[in-house]
Design an enzyme around this catalytic site. Sequence first.
Site, PDB file in Angstrom:
ATOM      1  CD  GLU A  78      13.640  31.205   8.338  1.00 30.08           C
ATOM      2  OE1 GLU A  78      13.059  30.449   9.020  1.00 30.08           O
ATOM      3  OE2 GLU A  78      12.889  32.278   8.054  1.00 30.08           O
ATOM      4  NE  ARG A  97       9.319  41.686  -0.890  1.00 26.23           N
ATOM      5  CZ  ARG A  97       9.175  40.537  -0.104  1.00 26.23           C
ATOM      6  NH1 ARG A  97       9.256  40.641   1.125  1.00 26.23           N
ATOM      7  NH2 ARG A  97       8.795  39.703  -0.852  1.00 26.23           N
ATOM      8  CE  LYS A 109      13.819  31.468   1.959  1.00 24.52           C
ATOM      9  NZ  LYS A 109      13.908  32.910   2.755  1.00 24.52           N
TER      10      LYS A 109
END
Length: 330
Positions: free
Chosen positions: A80, A300, A310
Site C-alpha cells: 500500500e 513476518r 509503515k
Amino acid sequence: MKKKKEKPTKVEEEKTVAAPPSEEELNPYSIFPQPEENFKVHTEIFFSDGNIWRAHNKKSILKEHLKVTGGKVMTRFPPEPNGYLHIGHAKAMFIDFGLAKERNGHCYLRFDDTNPEAEKKEYIDHIQEIVTWMGWEPYKVTYTSDYFQDLYELAICLIQKGLAYVDHQAPEEIKEYREKKMNNPWRDRPIEESLRLFEDMRRGLIAEGNATLRMKQDMQNDNKNMADLIAYRIKFTPHPHAGDKWFIYPSYDYAHCLVDSLENITHSLCTLEFDVRRPSYYWLLVALGQYQPHVWEYSRLNISNNVMSKRKLNRLVTNKWVDGWEWDDP
C-alpha cells in the site's frame, strides 16, 4: 576378601551423521504447486445458509486462466503506498519476485491503493525506486484503482445474488454485533433496495459513515473475518491515482482477492497475519465464480526493539516523535 574393582567399560562415542538437507531446504520454492494444479485446493466454501457451494466449474475456469498466462507462474508484490518501505518488504520482495524468477514466470508490482486518505504520489515514487534498487524488475506496474470499475460491477453482481447488502450500522455497532454474533437489522433488506442505495452511495448522495456495502457471509462464524466484512465505504476524498471520479472505495478484504484473480495471479503470497482471512478470500471468489489463486502465508520479518509497520513508522515521523526518515532506518 575384598572384591576387585571392575574397570569401567569404555563407551565408544556415537558419531552422528547430519541428515542431508531436504528438497525444501535446498529450494524453498519447491513446496509450491504448479499453476495447472491450483484446482486441487479449496474446492468447497460454506455459506451462512448452511449450503456448500462446490466450484464444479473450477477446472474450466482454470483452463481459461492457463490459456491467458500460458501456464506461467504469476505473482505480485502489493504494497500500500501509505509510507516508505522497510526491511520487512525486502523479504516480501524476495519471496514474491523470487518465486516468479525461479519458475521463469512474472511478478507484478501492484499498488494496493484503496485508502485515498493515507496514500501519496511521494510513496508511489519511492516504492518503485526501491524495487529497482533491490534489483527486481516488475512484469507490469499496476494499481488496485485500475480495477475500480470492474470491482464496482462485481459488487453489483454480489448484491444481485443476495450475497451483499447496504448497511447503516456505526463502527461501534458493527463491533458489538460481531462480538455477540448477531445479524444486523438490514441484513435481509430486499435486493432492489440495496441496489438503489448502493447506486446512491456511488453518486455521492449519502454522507460519509451513513452507509457501507457488506458481504453476507456468516455472522455466527468463530472466525471474525467471516462476520459480514465491509466491501465498500463512502469517502469524499480525491484519489492520488484515480482522481475524483469515485465517492465509494473498496476495502482490502473485498478488492485484494478479486484483483489477484483479475490479474491471473497463480500464487498469492502474504504474511501470517492474513491466514485468518483466507476463508473470506475464497468465499468471495467462489461467490462470484472467479478464478482462484493458490494462497500461502509466511512469517513476518521482525527486528527486536524496532517498529516494522509503515503505518506506525509514519505516525512516529508525522507526529515528530523522531527527526524524520533517514537512509539507515530499518
